[in-house]
Every structure is written in structure tokens, then in C-alpha cells.
Design an enzyme around this catalytic site. Structure first.
Site, PDB file in Angstrom:
ATOM      1  N   ASP A  23      17.100 -10.934   8.405  1.00 40.41           N
ATOM      2  CA  ASP A  23      16.369 -12.166   8.153  1.00 40.41           C
ATOM      3  C   ASP A  23      15.564 -11.991   6.860  1.00 40.41           C
ATOM      4  O   ASP A  23      15.325 -10.861   6.418  1.00 40.41           O
ATOM      5  CB  ASP A  23      15.436 -12.445   9.340  1.00 40.41           C
ATOM      6  CG  ASP A  23      14.646 -13.715   9.135  1.00 40.41           C
ATOM      7  OD1 ASP A  23      15.262 -14.753   8.873  1.00 40.41           O
ATOM      8  OD2 ASP A  23      13.403 -13.658   9.229  1.00 40.41           O
ATOM      9  N   ASP A  25      12.530 -14.422   5.537  1.00 32.24           N
ATOM     10  CA  ASP A  25      11.100 -14.715   5.577  1.00 32.24           C
ATOM     11  C   ASP A  25      10.434 -13.932   6.708  1.00 32.24           C
ATOM     12  O   ASP A  25      10.851 -14.029   7.857  1.00 32.24           O
ATOM     13  CB  ASP A  25      10.871 -16.221   5.766  1.00 32.24           C
ATOM     14  CG  ASP A  25       9.922 -16.757   4.715  1.00 32.24           C
ATOM     15  OD1 ASP A  25       8.793 -16.234   4.629  1.00 32.24           O
ATOM     16  OD2 ASP A  25      10.325 -17.653   3.974  1.00 32.24           O
TER      17      ASP A  25
HETATM   18 MG   LIG Z   1      11.809 -14.763   9.624  1.00 34.07          MG
END
Ligand SMILES: [Mg+2]
Length: 349
Positions: A23, A25
Site C-alpha cells: 500500500d 498512503d
Molecule cells: Mg494506506
């Protein structure tokens, strides 16, 4: 099926797995800034043979734009190492398309490009009689765009959402995400869309396949998207504490959201992970010993028992606590046996 709990790995994760589905962010960057240790940890993991594939529910930015941002942060990345929810949505449309398929793209350039890349016919308004509406986030979306989607769905087009995240983290706090704009369309049409982003397993399966990975590991900071998607795809998930969900959320996680591994940050890729094991009602992980008593977790330390929240805990104590809390919750048949979990911190290591 065995209980959803932590597993062990007696060598560094970056040697055990062949591709990390990361992932962005809260794991690699926060807004414009890099997460501490992320760039060096990814560099080391790559050197150890772990490929990286960045997987994002953000459908607004193209893989080229994401790759440039990562490269600017000191993580040299090509667009082929980025999988977006727009690409996952486009792949779903393409898998069901025939020569009559016309797609109304409601979203940003990244969504439009992903559809065109797969040879799909993209139209601009409901007047062009689209057969499918694909909706992804763009900060410029407005009422006229949502109205086109509603007209098309009302005329029989199917509705696919790149993701249904209610919120989107921004520098100023949480803002409405794609799911909130999708909800406006659904409110008008009464038709629920299919979604292809996390926590749906397809985006991870596509990402692993694009990377040529046979033993993928998912890395994320959000239990209800990254880690739930990992469970749905049957891939192990490493949860890091640099983003949305902290230690308290992990301890209270329901089975389908639970990580397989826990680490403070991406340096956890370079570490072996001891497996928590039950000795009667005490969970042991490395030197750490934890059990659930009266709605909290108690650690057995050499100088006596310590309750959760009194002092910083080690990462192995955190792992033992998670395994203990989850097992007690499952045995009691409740979401969590823990009452209010106090603010928790990890010991510096
Ligand atoms: Mg995230």
C-alpha cells in the site's frame, strides 16, 4: 479453516516471499512526504530479492504519476510496478466486454487511461448509450459527472466502482473518498455497484500476477482494506503502524481484518517474526507472555504482571497481546473481549 491469527517466519520476510504488494498512503508516504525508513527498507528488501508492486485504491493518478512520486522520494519505481484500482476496474470490464461494450468513465485521467490501455471504447456522456459506468475518484468530479452516471445506469448500464473507501486522507484531514461519491449515485439509482479495489481480492491477485509473484505478501496500514483484502486473497498480510490503524485497532480486529504479521514500520520486512503460541491461557511470543484478564491484556514480566497501557510494550509483547486478545474474543464469540483499550506505544528498539 484455522483461526485467523498471527503466523511466524523464522527468516526475514524479504527472504521468504518473492513480491511485496505494498500500500502507499500510510506505508510508503503520507501525502507528499515519505514515511521514515520506508525508502531504505524497500531498497534493502529489493536487494534481498523481494520485488515490490505498489497497490493503491487511488484511481485518480496514473501508474506513471505514482511511479514518478515514488522515484522523487528515493524509491526508484517504474509504472509497471504500480497497480491502481482503476486498472483493476478496467480489467474487470475487459474480462466481460464484447464488441458492443461502451464505457462511461466517471473519474480522473488515470481511470480513462486504464480503460483505453485495455482497448475499451470510452464514451463521454449517457447520450452515447454506455453499457457500463466505471466510477473512480477525482477531486474535480461534480454534479454534472454524477448526473451522467445516474442517467446511464437508469438506462440500463451496469455500475462498477474502482473502490468504495468512504474517506480519503488529505493534508487537512479526512475528505470524502470515492465511496462517498458512489453513495450519491447509488442513492439516486438504488443499484449497488460492484467494486474492484481493496478489500476485494482481485486487485491483489492481478498485482501479484503482473509482478510474476508466486509467494506474495501484502503490506498495509488499514485493516478494513489492505489486511481484509489480504485475508480475502489468502495472502499473508503485514500490518505496519505508520498509517491509519494503530495498536488498539489491531487488538480489537475481527477475524477477517486480522494481519498475519505485525511490525512498527517497513523495517519489519528485514526481520524474522516469531510465532505466538498458546501455553494454556498465556500466549508466548519470543520472551513476551500475554493473557487476557478482566477485559484487558496482562503481560507477565520478570518483575511482575503489567497491564496494557501502563508502560510501552515490545513488538513481541504486541504480537502476544494480539494473539491472546483474538483467541479470547473468538472463544467468547464476540467482536472483542477488550474493554476500552488505552493509548499504546512500542518501546524503541
Ligand atoms: Mg494506506
Amino acid at each position: 479453516m484455522s483461526a485467523a491469527t498471527l503466523i511466524g517466519c523464522d527468516r526475514p520476510l524479504q527472504e521468504e516471499y518473492d513480491v511485496a504488494l505494498l500500500d502507499l498512503d500510510g506505508v510508503v508516504y503520507r501525502g507528499a512526504d515519505g514515511v521514515p525508513h520506508a525508502a531504505s527498507a524497500i531498497d534493502q528488501a529489493r536487494a534481498a530479492g523481494l520485488r515490490s508492486m505498489f497497490v493503491t485504491n487511488n484511481a485518480a493518478r496514473s501508474p506513471q504519476t505514482v511511479a514518478r512520486h515514488l522515484t522523487d522520494l528515493g524509491i526508484p519505481t517504474g509504472p509497471e510496478e504500480v497497480t491502481t484500482a482503476a486498472q483493476a476496474a478496467a480489467a474487470l470490464v475487459a474480462s466481460e466486454a464484447d464488441e458492443d461494450t461502451r464505457v462511461l468513465a466517471i473519474g480522473g485521467d488515470g481511470l480513462r487511461e486504464a480503460l483505453l490501455d485495455l482497448g475499451l471504447t470510452v464514451v463521454d456522456t449517457a447520450a452515447d448509450a454506455p453499457t457500463v459506468v466505471v466510477q473512480g475518484f477525482a477531486p474535480t468530479l461534480g454534479w454534472p459527472d454524477l448526473a451522467e452516471a445516474v442517467y446511464a445506469i437508469g438506462a440500463g448500464a451496469t455500475h462498477i466502482a474502482s473502490n468504495v473507501d468512504a474517506t480519503l486522507p488529505t493534508e487537512r484531514g479526512m475528505a470524502p473518498g470515492n465511496g462517498s461519491l458512489v453513495a450519491a449515485v447509488v442513492h439516486a439509482t438504488g443499484v449497488q455497484p460492484r467494486s474492484t479495489g481493496k478489500p476485494q481480492p482481485e486487485i491483489f491477485q492481478q498485482a501479484a500476477s503482473r509482478a510474476g509473484g508466486r509467494h506474495p505478501i501484502v503490506v498495509g496500514d488499514r485493516l478494513n482494506t489492505d489486511l481484509a483484502g489480504a485475508r480475502a486473497a489468502c495472502y499473508p498480510g503485514l500490518h505496519v503502524l505508520t498509517g491509519v490503524d494503530g495498536m488498539a485497532e489491531v487488538l480489537k480486529a475481527r477475524p477477517e481484518y486480522r494481519p498475519s504479521y505485525l511490525a512498527a514500520d517497513l523495517r519489519g520486512l528485514a526481520q524474522a517474526h516469531p510465532e505466538p503460541r498458546a501455553e494454556d491461557d498465556v500466549w508466548v511470543c519470543g520472551q513476551a507472555r500475554a493473557s487476557v484478564r478482566d477485559g484487558t491484556v496482562v503481560f507477565d514480566r520478570p518483575d511482575g504482571p503489567v497491564s496494557l497501557g501502563v508502560t510501552p510494550i515490545s513488538i513481541d509483547e504486541f504480537r502476544a497481546a494480539a494473539a491472546a486478545a483474538w483467541a479470547a474474543s473468538d472463544a467468547a464469540g464476540v467482536a472483542t473481549v477488550l474493554s476500552d483499550v488505552p493509548a499504546l506505544t512500542l518501546t524503541a528498539d
